[in-house]
Design an enzyme around this catalytic site. Structure first.
Site, PDB file in Angstrom:
ATOM      1  N   ASN A 153      -1.120  -7.196  -2.733  1.00 47.50           N
ATOM      2  CA  ASN A 153       0.382  -6.924  -2.686  1.00 47.50           C
ATOM      3  C   ASN A 153       0.997  -6.845  -1.478  1.00 47.50           C
ATOM      4  O   ASN A 153       2.057  -6.195  -1.001  1.00 47.50           O
ATOM      5  CB  ASN A 153       0.555  -5.436  -3.524  1.00 47.50           C
ATOM      6  CG  ASN A 153       0.025  -5.425  -4.714  1.00 47.50           C
ATOM      7  OD1 ASN A 153       0.231  -6.584  -5.665  1.00 47.50           O
ATOM      8  ND2 ASN A 153      -0.347  -4.305  -5.341  1.00 47.50           N
ATOM      9  N   ASN A 177      -2.313  -3.165 -10.351  1.00 47.89           N
ATOM     10  CA  ASN A 177      -1.323  -1.868 -10.302  1.00 47.89           C
ATOM     11  C   ASN A 177       0.059  -2.267 -10.743  1.00 47.89           C
ATOM     12  O   ASN A 177       1.110  -1.654 -10.406  1.00 47.89           O
ATOM     13  CB  ASN A 177      -1.166  -1.284  -8.859  1.00 47.89           C
ATOM     14  CG  ASN A 177      -2.472  -0.429  -8.611  1.00 47.89           C
ATOM     15  OD1 ASN A 177      -3.307   0.323  -9.635  1.00 47.89           O
ATOM     16  ND2 ASN A 177      -2.890  -0.423  -7.440  1.00 47.89           N
ATOM     17  N   THR A 290     -11.238  -0.427  -0.513  1.00 47.29           N
ATOM     18  CA  THR A 290      -9.841  -0.860  -1.182  1.00 47.29           C
ATOM     19  C   THR A 290     -10.032  -1.394  -2.509  1.00 47.29           C
ATOM     20  O   THR A 290     -11.027  -1.987  -2.712  1.00 47.29           O
ATOM     21  CB  THR A 290      -9.029  -1.710  -0.018  1.00 47.29           C
ATOM     22  OG1 THR A 290      -9.712  -2.920  -0.052  1.00 47.29           O
ATOM     23  CG2 THR A 290      -8.880  -1.143   1.332  1.00 47.29           C
ATOM     24  N   THR A 291      -8.740  -1.516  -3.247  1.00 43.08           N
ATOM     25  CA  THR A 291      -8.730  -2.195  -4.682  1.00 43.08           C
ATOM     26  C   THR A 291      -9.327  -3.554  -4.306  1.00 43.08           C
ATOM     27  O   THR A 291      -9.841  -4.263  -5.123  1.00 43.08           O
ATOM     28  CB  THR A 291      -7.445  -1.991  -5.173  1.00 43.08           C
ATOM     29  OG1 THR A 291      -7.198  -0.643  -5.477  1.00 43.08           O
ATOM     30  CG2 THR A 291      -7.481  -2.779  -6.456  1.00 43.08           C
ATOM     31  N   GLY A 292      -8.657  -4.206  -3.170  1.00 39.70           N
ATOM     32  CA  GLY A 292      -8.742  -5.535  -2.954  1.00 39.70           C
ATOM     33  C   GLY A 292     -10.366  -5.983  -2.877  1.00 39.70           C
ATOM     34  O   GLY A 292     -10.845  -6.960  -3.510  1.00 39.70           O
ATOM     35  N   HIS A 326       4.533  -3.901   1.269  1.00 40.58           N
ATOM     36  CA  HIS A 326       4.412  -4.688  -0.087  1.00 40.58           C
ATOM     37  C   HIS A 326       5.360  -5.571  -0.095  1.00 40.58           C
ATOM     38  O   HIS A 326       6.510  -5.730   0.567  1.00 40.58           O
ATOM     39  CB  HIS A 326       4.424  -3.553  -1.138  1.00 40.58           C
ATOM     40  CG  HIS A 326       3.486  -2.954  -1.391  1.00 40.58           C
ATOM     41  ND1 HIS A 326       3.452  -1.627  -1.837  1.00 40.58           N
ATOM     42  CD2 HIS A 326       2.244  -2.753  -1.204  1.00 40.58           C
ATOM     43  CE1 HIS A 326       2.591  -0.754  -1.882  1.00 40.58           C
ATOM     44  NE2 HIS A 326       1.727  -1.692  -1.499  1.00 40.58           N
ATOM     45  N   HIS A 340      -8.992   4.434   4.055  1.00 47.12           N
ATOM     46  CA  HIS A 340      -9.591   2.916   4.064  1.00 47.12           C
ATOM     47  C   HIS A 340      -9.409   2.321   5.465  1.00 47.12           C
ATOM     48  O   HIS A 340      -8.782   2.640   6.426  1.00 47.12           O
ATOM     49  CB  HIS A 340      -8.394   2.033   3.447  1.00 47.12           C
ATOM     50  CG  HIS A 340      -8.294   2.601   1.786  1.00 47.12           C
ATOM     51  ND1 HIS A 340      -9.513   2.643   0.812  1.00 47.12           N
ATOM     52  CD2 HIS A 340      -7.176   2.956   1.222  1.00 47.12           C
ATOM     53  CE1 HIS A 340      -8.797   3.145  -0.061  1.00 47.12           C
ATOM     54  NE2 HIS A 340      -7.685   3.149   0.104  1.00 47.12           N
TER      55      HIS A 340
END
Length: 366
Positions: A153, A177, A290-292, A326, A340
């Protein structure tokens, strides 16, 4: 006996008894409550899967830099396969991506994560293995994919014109998300096969579905996004057992979408919280991955070739263009924090891009 004397006697009879506080008893009661909770609600901490090893790969010389385009980037299929073999040993598909099939009843969609000691002993006594294969629900599998895209994002995607490349060049697209895509389709595309969500989004969706107030702009937007995803997968990869309220909300969301709103989304989760295992696999020093990075690691188990878009933890790009946090909003954010390690992760991904194990897009698409 006069009136005042009788009143004093009456007050004496109503005097509250003194209760002596006993610290030892109080501690015992608290300890018993905690132990009961541990036995009932906290799952067994499963060991690292057999054959799982931390990331160790003899890296060949880099053939790509961050200026490489889709035409000039040189893939290294051997390195990608080696990483996929290592991650598959740590994140076996039968327990990592548990995607509820459409033919399940709402009672079977329970998001069970791990076994507590009592359940585990019971399963062993019944001759079962105590793994997801013993669960009554039916699960879908993600087939092997040739070209996958993972969409972050980051504001690096704004005015990137990557939308057509994302939609046309990939068999499987992952997002996170419920980031808005319709009004940014030229930059981020619209194709979506899997969306990762976090706890905040679970709270938000649950609240919206429980109130049913779709006159609210935020609620109306969220419902439109859910319908837009159609039959794609919404996946929650974090802890649901210890955070018992998350499990309850996931059950509520699945029930509402299936029985009330008739939205054919397939909801998935993981048998275990993946963050600690992924952090150990990559040898990261950060508090949470991280989500990534989590999405990329899981994607290597079923994707032959992976391209990452929107992964850029900096405020300025190589053209000295200011980059919002973002692509859909500009909010202050410090990429150097205690949660993070954005720059450490980016450096790791850049190395993998250099050897051709993945492609990292950090510029406009041509």
């Amino acid at each position: 006996m006069d009136g005042s004397t009788r009143m004093e006697v009456f007050k004496m009879k109503l005097r509250k008894p003194k209760i002596k506080f006993k610290p030892a008893l109080f501690i015992c009661l608290i300890s018993a409550s905690v132990m009961m909770y541990l036995i009932i609600d906290i799952p067994i901490s499963y060991p690292i899967p057999h054959g799982c090893q931390p990331f160790t790969l003899k890296l060949p010389p880099a053939k790509n830099n961050l200026n490489s385009t889709a035409k000039t980037w040189i893939p290294n299929y051997f390195a990608a396969r080696q990483i996929g073999k290592m991650t598959s040993s740590c994140l076996p598909p039968h327990s990592t991506l548990l995607i509820y099939a459409a033919n399940n009843s709402v009672n079977d969609i329970d998001f069970k994560q791990g076994f507590n000691p009592v359940e585990y002993i019971s399963f062993l006594y019944d001759g079962k293995s105590g793994t997801p294969t013993d669960m009554s629900a039916n699960f879908d599998r993600i087939n092997r994919q040739k070209h996958c895209a993972i969409i972050g994002n980051s504001g690096i995607l704004l005015n990137s014109s990557c939308g057509k490349e994302i939609d046309n060049n990939h068999d499987f697209v992952m997002r996170s998300n419920f980031a808005p895509i319709e009004q940014y389709s030229g930059d981020v595309g619209v194709k979506t096969n899997l969306t990762v969500i976090n706890i905040e989004k679970i709270w938000q969706i649950s609240s919206i579905l429980s109130t049913g107030n779709f006159k609210d702009p935020l609620a109306k937007t969220m419902l439109r996004r859910l319908k837009f995803l159609n039959d794609s997968v919404v996946w929650y990869p974090k802890g649901a057992r210890f955070r018992f309220y998350v499990r309850a909300k996931l059950q509520f969301i699945a029930r509402q979408l299936k029985t009330k709103y008739h939205i054919p989304l397939r909801i998935g989760y993981s048998w275990r919280n993946l963050e600690a295992l992924i952090k150990w696999f990559w040898g990261m020093e950060e508090y949470y991955t991280t989500t990534g990075l989590n999405m990329y690691t899981v994607a290597t188990t079923f994707c032959d070739q992976i391209t990452l878009y929107g992964f850029y933890p900096f405020h300025v790009d190589k053209h000295n263009r200011r980059i919002p946090h973002h692509y859909y909003e500009d909010i202050p954010y410090n990429y150097v924090n205690k949660v993070h390690s954005f720059h450490e992760e980016f450096d790791r991904l850049t190395i993998l891009h250099g050897i051709g194990a993945l492609r990292l897009v950090t510029d406009r698409c041509q």
